[in-house]
Write a protein that holds these residues in place. Structure first.
Motif, PDB file in Angstrom:
ATOM      1  N   CYS A 264     105.019  68.148 -89.143  1.00 11.02           N
ATOM      2  CA  CYS A 264     105.626  67.239 -89.647  1.00 11.02           C
ATOM      3  C   CYS A 264     105.709  66.207 -87.952  1.00 11.02           C
ATOM      4  CB  CYS A 264     107.573  67.601 -89.629  1.00 11.02           C
ATOM      5  SG  CYS A 264     107.707  68.262 -91.306  1.00 11.02           S
ATOM      6  N   PHE A 265     106.236  64.791 -87.741  1.00 10.66           N
ATOM      7  CA  PHE A 265     106.379  64.021 -86.765  1.00 10.66           C
ATOM      8  C   PHE A 265     108.047  63.959 -87.218  1.00 10.66           C
ATOM      9  CE2 PHE A 265     101.599  65.014 -87.130  1.00 10.66           C
ATOM     10  CZ  PHE A 265     101.546  65.722 -86.028  1.00 10.66           C
ATOM     11  N   PRO A 266     108.179  63.246 -85.574  1.00  9.35           N
ATOM     12  CA  PRO A 266     109.385  62.050 -85.203  1.00  9.35           C
ATOM     13  C   PRO A 266     108.969  61.440 -86.259  1.00  9.35           C
ATOM     14  CG  PRO A 266     109.252  62.706 -83.597  1.00  9.35           C
ATOM     15  CD  PRO A 266     107.707  63.414 -84.437  1.00  9.35           C
ATOM     16  N   ASN A 267     109.924  60.421 -86.778  1.00  9.85           N
ATOM     17  CA  ASN A 267     110.374  59.056 -87.469  1.00  9.85           C
ATOM     18  C   ASN A 267     109.753  57.600 -86.082  1.00  9.85           C
ATOM     19  OD1 ASN A 267     110.873  59.605 -89.514  1.00  9.85           O
ATOM     20  ND2 ASN A 267     113.377  59.063 -89.780  1.00  9.85           N
ATOM     21  N   SER A 268     110.122  58.267 -85.169  1.00  9.10           N
ATOM     22  CA  SER A 268     109.527  57.217 -84.366  1.00  9.10           C
ATOM     23  C   SER A 268     108.494  57.244 -83.980  1.00  9.10           C
ATOM     24  CB  SER A 268     110.773  57.265 -83.064  1.00  9.10           C
ATOM     25  OG  SER A 268     110.445  59.065 -82.209  1.00  9.10           O
ATOM     26  N   ASP A 269     107.230  58.586 -84.300  1.00 11.51           N
ATOM     27  CA  ASP A 269     106.025  58.360 -83.118  1.00 11.51           C
ATOM     28  C   ASP A 269     105.202  58.682 -85.044  1.00 11.51           C
ATOM     29  OD1 ASP A 269     107.234  59.459 -81.312  1.00 11.51           O
ATOM     30  OD2 ASP A 269     106.489  61.647 -81.536  1.00 11.51           O
ATOM     31  N   GLY A 270     105.609  58.354 -85.751  1.00 10.22           N
ATOM     32  CA  GLY A 270     104.706  58.462 -87.192  1.00 10.22           C
ATOM     33  C   GLY A 270     103.690  59.027 -87.198  1.00 10.22           C
ATOM     34  N   CYS A 271     102.689  59.230 -88.211  1.00 13.13           N
ATOM     35  CA  CYS A 271     102.220  60.128 -88.364  1.00 13.13           C
ATOM     36  C   CYS A 271     100.560  59.921 -87.458  1.00 13.13           C
ATOM     37  CB  CYS A 271     101.554  61.130 -89.859  1.00 13.13           C
ATOM     38  SG  CYS A 271     102.705  61.172 -90.750  1.00 13.13           S
ATOM     39  N   PRO A 272      99.763  61.241 -86.427  1.00 15.54           N
ATOM     40  CA  PRO A 272      98.940  60.973 -86.327  1.00 15.54           C
ATOM     41  C   PRO A 272      97.473  60.173 -87.010  1.00 15.54           C
ATOM     42  CG  PRO A 272      99.031  63.209 -86.034  1.00 15.54           C
ATOM     43  CD  PRO A 272      99.938  62.111 -86.680  1.00 15.54           C
ATOM     44  N   VAL A 273      96.708  58.925 -86.409  1.00 11.36           N
ATOM     45  CA  VAL A 273      95.954  58.829 -87.448  1.00 11.36           C
ATOM     46  C   VAL A 273      93.845  59.018 -86.093  1.00 11.36           C
ATOM     47  CG1 VAL A 273      96.380  57.085 -88.352  1.00 11.36           C
ATOM     48  CG2 VAL A 273      95.830  56.497 -86.110  1.00 11.36           C
ATOM     49  N   ASP A 274      92.809  59.121 -86.781  1.00 11.25           N
ATOM     50  CA  ASP A 274      91.816  59.158 -85.548  1.00 11.25           C
ATOM     51  C   ASP A 274      91.662  57.915 -86.063  1.00 11.25           C
ATOM     52  OD1 ASP A 274      89.911  60.806 -84.423  1.00 11.25           O
ATOM     53  OD2 ASP A 274      89.018  61.179 -85.816  1.00 11.25           O
ATOM     54  N   CYS A 275      90.698  57.562 -85.178  1.00  9.05           N
ATOM     55  CA  CYS A 275      90.264  55.595 -85.418  1.00  9.05           C
ATOM     56  C   CYS A 275      88.956  56.348 -84.483  1.00  9.05           C
ATOM     57  CB  CYS A 275      91.382  55.042 -84.774  1.00  9.05           C
ATOM     58  SG  CYS A 275      93.089  54.811 -86.040  1.00  9.05           S
ATOM     59  N   PRO A 276      87.949  56.818 -84.805  1.00  7.95           N
ATOM     60  CA  PRO A 276      86.745  56.638 -83.768  1.00  7.95           C
ATOM     61  C   PRO A 276      85.573  55.529 -84.105  1.00  7.95           C
ATOM     62  CG  PRO A 276      86.194  58.612 -85.642  1.00  7.95           C
ATOM     63  CD  PRO A 276      87.494  57.896 -85.847  1.00  7.95           C
ATOM     64  N   GLY A 277      85.194  54.640 -83.099  1.00 12.16           N
ATOM     65  CA  GLY A 277      84.689  53.375 -82.573  1.00 12.16           C
ATOM     66  C   GLY A 277      86.333  52.411 -82.676  1.00 12.16           C
ATOM     67  N   GLN A 278      87.744  52.275 -83.238  1.00  9.11           N
ATOM     68  CA  GLN A 278      88.240  51.723 -83.779  1.00  9.11           C
ATOM     69  C   GLN A 278      89.488  51.572 -82.821  1.00  9.11           C
ATOM     70  OE1 GLN A 278      89.865  50.981 -87.438  1.00  9.11           O
ATOM     71  NE2 GLN A 278      87.361  51.242 -88.625  1.00  9.11           N
ATOM     72  N   HIS A 279      90.664  50.842 -82.455  1.00  9.46           N
ATOM     73  CA  HIS A 279      90.772  50.180 -81.561  1.00  9.46           C
ATOM     74  C   HIS A 279      92.617  51.659 -83.136  1.00  9.46           C
ATOM     75  CE1 HIS A 279      89.997  47.849 -79.170  1.00  9.46           C
ATOM     76  NE2 HIS A 279      89.689  47.210 -80.557  1.00  9.46           N
ATOM     77  N   THR A 280      93.043  52.004 -81.860  1.00  7.49           N
ATOM     78  CA  THR A 280      93.810  52.769 -82.702  1.00  7.49           C
ATOM     79  C   THR A 280      95.607  51.907 -82.390  1.00  7.49           C
ATOM     80  OG1 THR A 280      93.359  54.942 -82.164  1.00  7.49           O
ATOM     81  CG2 THR A 280      95.481  54.550 -82.721  1.00  7.49           C
ATOM     82  N   CYS A 281      96.038  51.154 -83.943  1.00  7.41           N
ATOM     83  CA  CYS A 281      97.573  50.171 -83.188  1.00  7.41           C
ATOM     84  C   CYS A 281      99.307  51.901 -83.667  1.00  7.41           C
ATOM     85  CB  CYS A 281      97.421  48.805 -84.172  1.00  7.41           C
ATOM     86  SG  CYS A 281      95.923  48.808 -84.062  1.00  7.41           S
ATOM     87  N   HIS A 282      99.651  51.266 -83.445  1.00 10.40           N
ATOM     88  CA  HIS A 282     100.897  51.715 -83.265  1.00 10.40           C
ATOM     89  C   HIS A 282     101.972  50.197 -83.561  1.00 10.40           C
ATOM     90  CE1 HIS A 282     104.467  54.683 -83.253  1.00 10.40           C
ATOM     91  NE2 HIS A 282     105.309  53.750 -82.823  1.00 10.40           N
TER      92      HIS A 282
END
Length: 93
Positions: free
Chosen positions: A1-19
Motif C-alpha cells: 500500500c502507498f499513500p494517496n498522495s504518492d500513488g503506486c510506483p511504476v517502472d519505466c525503462p527508457g521512458q520518463h516517469t511522470c507523476h
C-alpha cells in the motif's frame, strides 16, 4: 500500500516517469510512463497556466496574463473560501 498522495510506483525503462498529484483531498495521485517529457502537474490547490511555458499557480490568485496594448484586469475569488480567481485582458479599464 502507498499513500494517496504518492500513488503506486511504476517502472519505466527508457521512458520518463511522470507523476500526477491528487486533484482533490480524497483523490489518488498516480504515476505513469511517457515517451515524451512529463507535463507540469498541479495539485488540487493549483491550476495549470500557459503563457510561454506551463506552470502551476494558486487557484486563489489565478494565472498571469500578458496584455500588450490592453489593460490587465484581475477578478479576485468570489468568496472567502473560493478558488476561482482569474486575470484577463480588456480594452477598457
Amino acid at each position: 500500500c502507498f499513500p494517496n498522495s504518492d500513488g503506486c510506483p511504476v517502472d519505466c525503462p527508457g521512458q520518463h516517469t511522470c507523476h500526477q498529484p491528487q486533484t482533490c483531498e480524497t483523490c489518488h495521485a498516480y504515476n505513469y510512463c511517457s515517451s515524451t517529457p512529463c507535463p507540469a502537474t498541479c495539485n488540487f490547490h493549483e491550476m495549470p497556466c500557459s503563457i510561454t511555458t506551463q506552470t502551476c499557480e494558486k487557484k486563489r490568485v489565478g494565472c498571469p496574463v500578458d496584455c500588450p496594448g490592453q489593460y490587465t484586469c484581475h477578478q479576485p475569488p468570489t468568496c472567502e473560501t473560493c478558488q476561482d480567481a482569474h486575470s484577463y485582458c480588456h480594452w477598457e479599464p
